[in-house]
Structure formats: C-alpha cells, structure tokens
Design a protein around this motif. Structure first.
Motif, PDB file in Angstrom:
ATOM      1  N   GLN A   5      27.485  18.375  38.832  1.00  0.00           N
ATOM      2  CA  GLN A   5      26.150  18.974  38.914  1.00  0.00           C
ATOM      3  C   GLN A   5      25.340  18.435  40.093  1.00  0.00           C
ATOM      4  O   GLN A   5      24.392  19.060  40.542  1.00  0.00           O
ATOM      5  N   TRP A   6      25.722  17.279  40.612  1.00  0.00           N
ATOM      6  CA  TRP A   6      24.987  16.657  41.718  1.00  0.00           C
ATOM      7  C   TRP A   6      25.644  16.924  43.073  1.00  0.00           C
ATOM      8  O   TRP A   6      25.341  16.273  44.060  1.00  0.00           O
ATOM      9  N   GLN A   7      26.542  17.893  43.131  1.00  0.00           N
ATOM     10  CA  GLN A   7      27.258  18.189  44.366  1.00  0.00           C
ATOM     11  C   GLN A   7      26.317  18.435  45.538  1.00  0.00           C
ATOM     12  O   GLN A   7      26.584  18.004  46.655  1.00  0.00           O
ATOM     13  N   SER A   8      25.215  19.101  45.300  1.00  0.00           N
ATOM     14  CA  SER A   8      24.276  19.375  46.399  1.00  0.00           C
ATOM     15  C   SER A   8      23.089  18.425  46.373  1.00  0.00           C
ATOM     16  O   SER A   8      22.040  18.716  46.928  1.00  0.00           O
ATOM     17  N   GLY A   9      23.280  17.270  45.738  1.00  0.00           N
ATOM     18  CA  GLY A   9      22.237  16.262  45.720  1.00  0.00           C
ATOM     19  C   GLY A   9      21.502  16.194  44.400  1.00  0.00           C
ATOM     20  O   GLY A   9      21.622  17.065  43.540  1.00  0.00           O
ATOM     21  N   SER A  10      20.738  15.144  44.236  1.00  0.00           N
ATOM     22  CA  SER A  10      19.911  14.959  43.040  1.00  0.00           C
ATOM     23  C   SER A  10      18.454  14.999  43.474  1.00  0.00           C
ATOM     24  O   SER A  10      17.831  16.057  43.475  1.00  0.00           O
ATOM     25  N   PHE A  11      17.932  13.883  43.924  1.00  0.00           N
ATOM     26  CA  PHE A  11      16.552  13.860  44.409  1.00  0.00           C
ATOM     27  C   PHE A  11      16.381  14.668  45.694  1.00  0.00           C
ATOM     28  O   PHE A  11      15.283  15.090  46.029  1.00  0.00           O
ATOM     29  N   THR A  12      17.475  14.867  46.423  1.00  0.00           N
ATOM     30  CA  THR A  12      17.392  15.602  47.686  1.00  0.00           C
ATOM     31  C   THR A  12      17.968  17.008  47.587  1.00  0.00           C
ATOM     32  O   THR A  12      18.107  17.688  48.600  1.00  0.00           O
TER      33      THR A  12
END
Length: 150
Positions: free
Chosen positions: A84-91
């Motif tokens: 789910q964080w493949q395209s980032g988390s905070f960014t």
C-alpha cells in the motif's frame, strides 16, 4: 542499571528482493522475543505497529514481554514494507494515503503511550521511490515547494 534494546525485526527472515522467502526460518513474535531475552545486557525490545502490536493484541504482547523479562523500549511504524505504500506514505501523491500514514502514526503513538514508551520511530525508506530521480521532486507533495522558483 539499564540495558540495551533490540528490534524484533533483527530476528526476522532476512528477506530481500532476490530472496523474498528469506534466508532464515520464520519465527513468531513470541519466538523472536524469547531469542532476544537470551542475549546478555538486553532489557528491552522495539516492535512495529501494526504488525507486531495493534489494537487487537496489546495484552498478549504485555504478557509475552513479562514472561521474557523484557520491556518495550520503542515502537516503529510500518510505513514501508507493505504494498500500500508503493507510492509513498507521508509523501504519497494520494491525499488519502498521506492521511492514512498520519492516522497510523497517531495510533502507534497512542499504543506506545499505553506501554509507557516515549520513542516512536519512523523509517520511511524510499517512501515512494527506489532510485534517485525516479520521482518528480518539483511536483512532489512533500518537497516540491523547495524546488519551485520564487
């Protein structure tokens, strides 16, 4: 005298991109904590939210730690090793994904407080990109303002 803390992840499978099944056998959280308890000078463990501890299991973790004679010394927030964080988390360019990262971090902070732990760690790894210049930094939600003229 206070001792040192060890992250339970150090006793993980050691998987990586070439050996995704890992180099070592899978150990449950309890087995990893038991191994840590055998190390001289170690008095605490760092675990990860929500993988190791979450709203469904804090009492179980407390019992495991008590039986091992260890305390919780830190809590990490899992914002990297899930697809789910493949395209980032905070960014992430997705505002819902960024909101979820913030919500998870706040939940981890609340869980840490329940254990009396004051250290919550964020390892953002690549946070949405693996290689330099793979992301459009100027368009990025987190740091684009740094690169825009004026």
């Amino acid at each position: 005298m206070k001792g040192l803390g060890v992250g339970v992840w150090t006793f993980g499978m050691g998987s990586e991109r070439y050996v995704s099944d890992g180099y070592k056998p899978y150990l449950t959280l309890e087995e990893r904590i038991q191994k840590i308890a055998t190390l001289q000078g170690i008095s605490g463990v760092e675990i990860t939210f929500p993988n190791d501890v979450n709203p469904e299991n804090p009492q179980k973790l407390k019992s495991i730690l008590e039986n091992a004679g260890l305390s919780l010394c830190g809590m990490g927030v899992e914002l990297v090793c899930d697809k789910q964080w493949q395209s980032g988390s905070f960014t992430s360019p997705d505002p819902n994904r960024r909101a979820k990262a913030i919500s998870m971090t706040r939940a981890a902070m609340d869980m840490a407080a329940e254990f009396g732990v004051s250290t919550v760690s964020l390892w953002l790894g690549q946070d949405g990109f693996d290689y330099s210049f793979q992301d459009d930094y100027a368009a990025s939600s987190c740091c684009g303002w740094l690169l825009r003229p004026g």
